[in-house]
Design a protein around this motif. Structure first.
Motif, PDB file in Angstrom:
ATOM      1  N   ASP A  87      16.926  -4.355   9.805  1.00  0.00           N
ATOM      2  CA  ASP A  87      15.492  -2.896   9.963  1.00  0.00           C
ATOM      3  C   ASP A  87      15.266  -3.877   8.010  1.00  0.00           C
ATOM      4  N   ALA A  88      14.543  -3.770   8.631  1.00  0.00           N
ATOM      5  CA  ALA A  88      13.813  -4.798   7.584  1.00  0.00           C
ATOM      6  C   ALA A  88      12.801  -3.506   6.069  1.00  0.00           C
ATOM      7  N   ALA A  89      12.152  -3.012   7.223  1.00  0.00           N
ATOM      8  CA  ALA A  89      11.492  -1.862   6.286  1.00  0.00           C
ATOM      9  C   ALA A  89      12.590  -1.111   5.102  1.00  0.00           C
ATOM     10  N   ALA A  90      13.854  -0.935   5.695  1.00  0.00           N
ATOM     11  CA  ALA A  90      14.909  -0.179   4.761  1.00  0.00           C
ATOM     12  C   ALA A  90      15.151  -1.415   3.914  1.00  0.00           C
ATOM     13  N   THR A  91      15.374  -2.190   4.137  1.00  0.00           N
ATOM     14  CA  THR A  91      15.614  -3.111   2.980  1.00  0.00           C
ATOM     15  C   THR A  91      14.986  -3.792   2.323  1.00  0.00           C
ATOM     16  N   VAL A  92      13.451  -3.681   2.716  1.00  0.00           N
ATOM     17  CA  VAL A  92      12.123  -3.376   1.587  1.00  0.00           C
ATOM     18  C   VAL A  92      12.128  -2.261   0.903  1.00  0.00           C
ATOM     19  N   ARG A  93      12.440  -0.739   1.648  1.00  0.00           N
ATOM     20  CA  ARG A  93      12.940   0.305   0.738  1.00  0.00           C
ATOM     21  C   ARG A  93      13.832   0.120  -0.366  1.00  0.00           C
ATOM     22  N   ARG A  94      14.496  -0.298  -0.247  1.00  0.00           N
ATOM     23  CA  ARG A  94      16.228  -0.093  -0.915  1.00  0.00           C
ATOM     24  C   ARG A  94      15.657  -1.035  -2.346  1.00  0.00           C
ATOM     25  N   LEU A 114       7.593   0.169 -12.280  1.00  0.00           N
ATOM     26  CA  LEU A 114       6.551   0.706 -12.469  1.00  0.00           C
ATOM     27  C   LEU A 114       5.729   1.020 -11.419  1.00  0.00           C
ATOM     28  N   ARG A 115       5.395   0.257 -10.447  1.00  0.00           N
ATOM     29  CA  ARG A 115       4.657   0.928  -9.592  1.00  0.00           C
ATOM     30  C   ARG A 115       5.076  -0.452  -8.060  1.00  0.00           C
ATOM     31  N   GLN A 116       4.741   0.720  -6.647  1.00  0.00           N
ATOM     32  CA  GLN A 116       5.481  -0.092  -5.804  1.00  0.00           C
ATOM     33  C   GLN A 116       4.013  -0.638  -4.910  1.00  0.00           C
ATOM     34  N   SER A 117       3.668  -0.817  -3.506  1.00  0.00           N
ATOM     35  CA  SER A 117       2.849  -1.283  -2.957  1.00  0.00           C
ATOM     36  C   SER A 117       2.904   0.029  -1.680  1.00  0.00           C
ATOM     37  N   SER A 118       2.055  -0.066  -0.925  1.00  0.00           N
ATOM     38  CA  SER A 118       2.853  -0.186   0.369  1.00  0.00           C
ATOM     39  C   SER A 118       3.770  -0.889   1.235  1.00  0.00           C
ATOM     40  N   LEU A 119       3.989  -0.619   2.628  1.00  0.00           N
ATOM     41  CA  LEU A 119       4.785  -1.878   3.202  1.00  0.00           C
ATOM     42  C   LEU A 119       3.351  -1.922   4.642  1.00  0.00           C
ATOM     43  N   TYR A 120       3.750  -3.727   4.574  1.00  0.00           N
ATOM     44  CA  TYR A 120       2.731  -4.084   5.433  1.00  0.00           C
ATOM     45  C   TYR A 120       2.958  -4.936   6.479  1.00  0.00           C
ATOM     46  N   ASN A 134       6.677  -6.861   3.961  1.00  0.00           N
ATOM     47  CA  ASN A 134       5.899  -7.075   2.878  1.00  0.00           C
ATOM     48  C   ASN A 134       5.391  -5.777   2.414  1.00  0.00           C
ATOM     49  N   ALA A 135       6.128  -6.113   0.415  1.00  0.00           N
ATOM     50  CA  ALA A 135       5.795  -4.836  -0.602  1.00  0.00           C
ATOM     51  C   ALA A 135       5.190  -5.781  -1.618  1.00  0.00           C
ATOM     52  N   VAL A 136       5.049  -5.385  -2.795  1.00  0.00           N
ATOM     53  CA  VAL A 136       4.788  -6.285  -4.376  1.00  0.00           C
ATOM     54  C   VAL A 136       4.796  -4.884  -4.964  1.00  0.00           C
ATOM     55  N   ALA A 137       5.874  -4.829  -6.222  1.00  0.00           N
ATOM     56  CA  ALA A 137       6.427  -4.472  -7.120  1.00  0.00           C
ATOM     57  C   ALA A 137       5.961  -4.769  -8.509  1.00  0.00           C
ATOM     58  N   VAL A 157       0.792 -10.821   0.123  1.00  0.00           N
ATOM     59  CA  VAL A 157       0.969 -10.842  -1.197  1.00  0.00           C
ATOM     60  C   VAL A 157       0.089 -10.490  -1.730  1.00  0.00           C
ATOM     61  N   LEU A 158      -1.285 -10.818  -1.153  1.00  0.00           N
ATOM     62  CA  LEU A 158      -2.991 -10.359  -2.194  1.00  0.00           C
ATOM     63  C   LEU A 158      -3.406  -9.237  -1.947  1.00  0.00           C
ATOM     64  N   LEU A 159      -2.919  -8.195  -0.438  1.00  0.00           N
ATOM     65  CA  LEU A 159      -3.067  -7.342  -0.173  1.00  0.00           C
ATOM     66  C   LEU A 159      -2.276  -6.392  -1.457  1.00  0.00           C
ATOM     67  N   PRO A 160      -1.421  -6.096  -0.729  1.00  0.00           N
ATOM     68  CA  PRO A 160      -0.198  -5.687  -1.786  1.00  0.00           C
ATOM     69  C   PRO A 160      -0.341  -5.592  -3.282  1.00  0.00           C
ATOM     70  N   LEU A 161      -1.066  -6.404  -3.479  1.00  0.00           N
ATOM     71  CA  LEU A 161      -0.789  -6.779  -5.100  1.00  0.00           C
ATOM     72  C   LEU A 161      -1.721  -6.182  -5.278  1.00  0.00           C
ATOM     73  N   ALA A 162      -3.316  -6.600  -4.731  1.00  0.00           N
ATOM     74  CA  ALA A 162      -4.340  -6.006  -4.861  1.00  0.00           C
ATOM     75  C   ALA A 162      -4.346  -4.314  -4.655  1.00  0.00           C
ATOM     76  N   GLU A 163      -3.237  -3.590  -3.642  1.00  0.00           N
ATOM     77  CA  GLU A 163      -3.343  -2.220  -3.897  1.00  0.00           C
ATOM     78  C   GLU A 163      -2.821  -1.402  -4.935  1.00  0.00           C
ATOM     79  N   ILE A 164      -1.626  -2.155  -6.002  1.00  0.00           N
ATOM     80  CA  ILE A 164      -1.283  -1.627  -7.232  1.00  0.00           C
ATOM     81  C   ILE A 164      -1.456  -2.255  -8.385  1.00  0.00           C
ATOM     82  N   ALA A 165      -2.304  -3.449  -8.146  1.00  0.00           N
ATOM     83  CA  ALA A 165      -3.267  -4.153  -9.489  1.00  0.00           C
ATOM     84  C   ALA A 165      -4.179  -4.197  -8.967  1.00  0.00           C
ATOM     85  N   PRO A 166      -5.586  -4.024  -8.702  1.00  0.00           N
ATOM     86  CA  PRO A 166      -7.096  -4.767  -8.165  1.00  0.00           C
ATOM     87  C   PRO A 166      -7.401  -5.687  -8.727  1.00  0.00           C
TER      88      PRO A 166
END
Length: 164
Positions: free
Chosen positions: A27-34, A48-54, A68-71, A136-145
């Motif tokens: 359950d990849a989504a649950a693993t990333v959230r956890r 401090l911040r976390q992106s959406s899941l992708y 994927n996500a970036v924190a 990597v780049l899209l989630p990173l851009a979401e939280i740190a443009p």
């Protein structure tokens, strides 16, 4: 930052670091959230911040799509100490490394550690392939443009990635 400077990071100092998260087994989504929450429980570290899941197709790998996500964290851990903690979290989620780019229960990559540059046998920061990966780049851009340029995003625009 050189390997010698690794030990010189004072414990009271806090550095903004960015961590890429990915999983494509179980359950990849649950693993990333956890795992996002677990980052905030690391010693001397605060989430401090976390992106959406992708959802993205594997790059240079096989298996099912990745989640994927970036924190962004603030940490007083030195880069190699932070890497060791990330690898510990991977192991707790059952990470195995049978071969390069194998499907995985969890992958945690230290993408950026402040503005430091580090190259050791164990760790290279900034992450050497982050500019090649939409996941990597899209989630990173979401939280740190400010950390991602339009040119970087354009370079990965042909890669399939969906925000969940």
């Amino acid at each position: 930052m050189t390997a010698m400077a690794e030990a010189a990071v004072p414990a009271a100092a806090g550095v903004h670091a960015f961590v890429g998260l990915g999983a494509n087994l179980g359950d990849a989504a649950a693993t990333v959230r956890r795992s996002l929450q677990a980052l905030g429980r690391l010693p001397q570290t605060r989430l401090l911040r976390q992106s959406s899941l992708y959802r993205s197709a594997p790059v240079d790998a096989g298996g099912p799509d990745f989640i994927n996500a970036v924190a962004e964290v603030r940490t007083a851990l030195a880069p190699l100490a932070l890497l060791a903690e990330l690898q510990r979290l991977e192991l707790e989620e059952g990470r195995e490394r049978p071969f390069r780019n194998a499907p995985r229960t969890l992958d945690l990559d230290l993408l950026l550690y402040g503005d430091s540059r580090l190259e050791t046998p164990a760790l290279t920061v900034p992450h050497p392939r982050m500019d090649e990966r939409a996941f990597v780049l899209l989630p990173l851009a979401e939280i740190a443009p400010q950390r991602v340029s339009a040119a970087q995003l354009h370079a990965v625009s042909g890669q399939r990635i969906d925000r969940l």
